[in-house]
Structure formats: structure tokens, C-alpha cells
Design a protein around this motif. Sequence first.
Motif, PDB file in Angstrom:
ATOM      1  N   VAL A 152       0.849  -1.193   0.000  1.00 10.29           N
ATOM      2  CA  VAL A 152       0.000   0.000   0.000  1.00 10.29           C
ATOM      3  C   VAL A 152       0.882   1.239   0.000  1.00 10.29           C
ATOM      4  O   VAL A 152       1.853   1.319   0.764  1.00 10.29           O
ATOM      5  CB  VAL A 152      -0.926   0.046   1.240  1.00 10.29           C
ATOM      6  CG1 VAL A 152      -1.835   1.274   1.183  1.00 10.29           C
ATOM      7  CG2 VAL A 152      -1.747  -1.225   1.375  1.00 10.29           C
ATOM      8  N   ILE A 153       0.538   2.205  -0.842  1.00 10.27           N
ATOM      9  CA  ILE A 153       1.122   3.548  -0.771  1.00 10.27           C
ATOM     10  C   ILE A 153       0.050   4.481  -0.233  1.00 10.27           C
ATOM     11  O   ILE A 153      -1.090   4.468  -0.702  1.00 10.27           O
ATOM     12  CB  ILE A 153       1.576   4.040  -2.156  1.00 10.27           C
ATOM     13  CG1 ILE A 153       2.787   3.245  -2.644  1.00 10.27           C
ATOM     14  CG2 ILE A 153       1.926   5.534  -2.117  1.00 10.27           C
ATOM     15  CD1 ILE A 153       3.164   3.550  -4.087  1.00 10.27           C
ATOM     16  N   VAL A 154       0.405   5.287   0.750  1.00  8.94           N
ATOM     17  CA  VAL A 154      -0.492   6.322   1.273  1.00  8.94           C
ATOM     18  C   VAL A 154       0.108   7.670   0.904  1.00  8.94           C
ATOM     19  O   VAL A 154       1.254   7.957   1.266  1.00  8.94           O
ATOM     20  CB  VAL A 154      -0.652   6.213   2.804  1.00  8.94           C
ATOM     21  CG1 VAL A 154      -1.563   7.329   3.316  1.00  8.94           C
ATOM     22  CG2 VAL A 154      -1.190   4.847   3.200  1.00  8.94           C
ATOM     23  N   TRP A 156       0.004   0.615  -9.060  1.00 10.29           N
ATOM     24  CA  TRP A 156       0.092   2.069  -9.071  1.00 10.29           C
ATOM     25  C   TRP A 156       1.547   2.494  -8.909  1.00 10.29           C
ATOM     26  O   TRP A 156       2.220   2.077  -7.977  1.00 10.29           O
ATOM     27  CB  TRP A 156      -0.739   2.671  -7.934  1.00 10.29           C
ATOM     28  CG  TRP A 156      -2.213   2.579  -8.185  1.00 10.29           C
ATOM     29  CD1 TRP A 156      -3.087   1.685  -7.653  1.00 10.29           C
ATOM     30  CD2 TRP A 156      -2.976   3.420  -9.058  1.00 10.29           C
ATOM     31  NE1 TRP A 156      -4.356   1.899  -8.127  1.00 10.29           N
ATOM     32  CE2 TRP A 156      -4.322   2.961  -8.997  1.00 10.29           C
ATOM     33  CE3 TRP A 156      -2.668   4.493  -9.882  1.00 10.29           C
ATOM     34  CZ2 TRP A 156      -5.337   3.557  -9.724  1.00 10.29           C
ATOM     35  CZ3 TRP A 156      -3.688   5.097 -10.616  1.00 10.29           C
ATOM     36  CH2 TRP A 156      -5.005   4.630 -10.530  1.00 10.29           C
ATOM     37  N   GLN A 157       2.025   3.313  -9.837  1.00 14.14           N
ATOM     38  CA  GLN A 157       3.391   3.827  -9.789  1.00 14.14           C
ATOM     39  C   GLN A 157       3.340   5.332  -9.569  1.00 14.14           C
ATOM     40  O   GLN A 157       2.644   6.049 -10.290  1.00 14.14           O
ATOM     41  CB  GLN A 157       4.151   3.486 -11.066  1.00 14.14           C
ATOM     42  CG  GLN A 157       4.311   1.984 -11.277  1.00 14.14           C
ATOM     43  CD  GLN A 157       5.330   1.654 -12.348  1.00 14.14           C
ATOM     44  OE1 GLN A 157       6.231   2.438 -12.628  1.00 14.14           O
ATOM     45  NE2 GLN A 157       5.208   0.474 -12.943  1.00 14.14           N
ATOM     46  N   VAL A 158       4.056   5.780  -8.560  1.00 11.51           N
ATOM     47  CA  VAL A 158       4.019   7.182  -8.149  1.00 11.51           C
ATOM     48  C   VAL A 158       5.417   7.769  -8.254  1.00 11.51           C
ATOM     49  O   VAL A 158       6.354   7.306  -7.575  1.00 11.51           O
ATOM     50  CB  VAL A 158       3.504   7.328  -6.701  1.00 11.51           C
ATOM     51  CG1 VAL A 158       3.416   8.809  -6.317  1.00 11.51           C
ATOM     52  CG2 VAL A 158       2.150   6.653  -6.538  1.00 11.51           C
ATOM     53  N   ILE A 174      -2.244  -0.977  -4.180  1.00 15.30           N
ATOM     54  CA  ILE A 174      -3.251  -0.130  -3.519  1.00 15.30           C
ATOM     55  C   ILE A 174      -2.661   1.257  -3.310  1.00 15.30           C
ATOM     56  O   ILE A 174      -1.557   1.400  -2.748  1.00 15.30           O
ATOM     57  CB  ILE A 174      -3.685  -0.715  -2.164  1.00 15.30           C
ATOM     58  CG1 ILE A 174      -4.224  -2.135  -2.318  1.00 15.30           C
ATOM     59  CG2 ILE A 174      -4.726   0.201  -1.501  1.00 15.30           C
ATOM     60  CD1 ILE A 174      -5.499  -2.241  -3.118  1.00 15.30           C
ATOM     61  N   LEU A 175      -3.394   2.286  -3.716  1.00 16.14           N
ATOM     62  CA  LEU A 175      -2.987   3.677  -3.512  1.00 16.14           C
ATOM     63  C   LEU A 175      -4.064   4.380  -2.699  1.00 16.14           C
ATOM     64  O   LEU A 175      -5.227   4.444  -3.122  1.00 16.14           O
ATOM     65  CB  LEU A 175      -2.807   4.382  -4.855  1.00 16.14           C
ATOM     66  CG  LEU A 175      -2.445   5.874  -4.806  1.00 16.14           C
ATOM     67  CD1 LEU A 175      -1.099   6.078  -4.131  1.00 16.14           C
ATOM     68  CD2 LEU A 175      -2.441   6.468  -6.204  1.00 16.14           C
ATOM     69  N   ILE A 176      -3.699   4.893  -1.534  1.00 13.35           N
ATOM     70  CA  ILE A 176      -4.650   5.611  -0.680  1.00 13.35           C
ATOM     71  C   ILE A 176      -4.401   7.107  -0.814  1.00 13.35           C
ATOM     72  O   ILE A 176      -3.300   7.597  -0.545  1.00 13.35           O
ATOM     73  CB  ILE A 176      -4.533   5.161   0.786  1.00 13.35           C
ATOM     74  CG1 ILE A 176      -4.937   3.688   0.902  1.00 13.35           C
ATOM     75  CG2 ILE A 176      -5.401   6.035   1.693  1.00 13.35           C
ATOM     76  CD1 ILE A 176      -4.867   3.133   2.296  1.00 13.35           C
TER      77      ILE A 176
END
Length: 367
Positions: free
Chosen positions: A6-8, A177-179, A190-192
Motif C-alpha cells: 500500500v502507498i499512502v 500504481w506507480q508514483v 493499492i494507492l490511498i
Amino acid sequence: MSQADVIVIGGGIAGASAAAELARGGARVILLEGEVQLGYHSTGRSAAIFIRNYGNATLRALNGAAEPIFENPGDICEGPLLSPRGELMIAREDELPVLEAYLDGATGIERLTGAQAGEIVPILRTDCIAGAMIEHGAQGIDVDRMLQGYARFLRGHGGQIITGAQVGDIRDDDALWQVETTQGRFAAPILINAAGAWADQVALRAGVVQIGLQPMRRSAAIIPAPAGHDCEKWPVFGPISETWYAKPEAGKLMVSPADEDPVDPHDAWADDMVLAEGLHRFEQAVTVPVTRVEHSWAGLRSFVSDRTPVAGFAPEARGFFWLAGQGGYGVQTAPALSRLTAALVLGQKPELTPEVIAALAPDRFVQ
């Protein structure tokens, strides 16, 4: 590229608490914050008060779920996060319908006369008060200890906190998801989106439908304590119509014009005219003048159209989770919303009722 479960995005109290609860559930979490420290914007500028009856029915349900966690935060930090304060609300004759609407469904409220209100806060002009109420259970929140407790818990359970990570391009690449950030590239399924006032901008970069988030500026000032009065044990007080409010702060008074001016996301500051008008409204309700302003600031409270937070997966974007729109309720709802977030992401049974979860879900905006 660093990868996690997960990325927040967003290191305010919403993002930090959600990241910590996800780490508790065994997820590998990366928390990205654009500023050099956590809680720089709305969290660090909060009025820091827990009011059980504040907000609509959904928010009151969140407040009720959060209160036991504030009282016993367990392994987040040692000892309660609340301290006695109380909230006193007054009403002129024309404001009595607003007072009655607030009392509808409220618990733990005591009605007062104007004279009784004046006994609690002796600087009030009691001849203008047609009705009043006090919520003795309203309490101060130790916001910094809460934020640092969640951050420490996250790190202690293997989570990473990356500050100074201003977000650039976001893309969904084969269910990952790549940020892109100023601190490198990060990826997770998962991107929060807990980016506060910037949450719609994050969605835009990710190609996700926005929720119509509107940041609103809220200003405040510190003024000296009224001469001859020890105000430290006074409750938070103000009119039920919320045209200003005051709170004891380290032997002085914090006064806010309770402004809600729509603005673009930015590092907010107080508008001198708005602040002056609010202090004038305060002066009209009390018997003492404002002699000087010692310090002023502003923060952003971000709302969607129904003024209810948004928490849940975007219906059109796999793995994109909204945690936004908390308005002025972000700190006091964080313990409940963070647990809901963890439950929904990890596929666990939420503690909140289906009706509350539905009221928070982002698919309510789908036509």
C-alpha cells in the motif's frame, strides 16, 4: 523503485493513522508526504477539540467510534489523548432554531440560561443570550502526541515514511500504481489518497474521477487573556451559528472568525480583514475589548458537497482508495476512519454499520 502493498499519499493525521492501522494488519506500507514533516498543514493547525455531537449523523457515528480509542489508544501511545475542556454554545433569539436543530439527536447536552452561561464564561454579554447549551464531554485532543504515536507505530511495524516526497506523475501500470516523487519512484497495488486539500489534484494526476473537493480557509488568532480573568478552565465557547468561537490556549485565548472561504489548495495564511471582522463579532458578544493580536494563522478544511468524509475505493479505478473530505472533523474522526480504511483494504469486517460505510463511500457521487 520501492514497492509495497500500500502507498499512502498524505502525512496528515488521516494518512498517518490509516498507514499505521494497515501496518498493524500486516501490510507493507509506504507513507509519502510532500512537506519536510508530518502534519504540516491542517493537522498541525487544528483547534484540537473532540466534540461528540459535532457534525451530521454520519460524523456523529464516527465520533462515537473514535471516542473509546482517544480514551484508550493502547499501543499507539501511552495514556488518554483527551483532556477536560467542555463546549459552551450560546444563541440569540433568532438563533434558537439553529440551537434546537443541533440538539436534535445530540447526547450529553445540558441546556442553560443566559445567566448560567455567564457564570461559566464571565465575559459574555448575557443580555443578548436567549438560550445556551453546554457539552461537558467535549475535550481537548493532544494532536501532536497522537500523530507521533501513529508514526512511531507505523515505523515499528515495518512501514516507511518518506517526507519531502512531492508527488508528480501517477499511473496504473498492469494493476500496480506507480508514483513518481521528488524522492524517487514508488509502487503498490493499492494507492490511498489522503492528500487533504490536494486530494482532487492527486486524483487528476492518477486519471481518477474527482469528487468535487473544495478547500475552505479557517483562520485563528491568539489574543491576551481578558484582564482580571483566569480563562484556562473555561470551555470552548461561541454562538451556535458559528460566526466565531474562542478557546483557552496556554493562559490566553484563541479566537477564530469561523471563516469558510473557498480557496485553492495552498499553504494557508490568515486574511487580515477576515480576521478583523471575526474579532469584531467576538467583541460584540463579550464585555472586554481585543487589545492586540499576538499571533495568527490559517488552515484548510476540505469538504465535498454533502460535507461528509469520503472513504472507500473509487468505483472506476481499481486499487485507488479515497480518504478525503474530512472538513473540520479530520482529527477527531481519524481513529475511526483509519480502522475503517484498514478493514476495507485488507478485506476484514468493518466495525462501523453498513449505513455509515455507505454514507462515506465514493460511489455516492456516481450519477
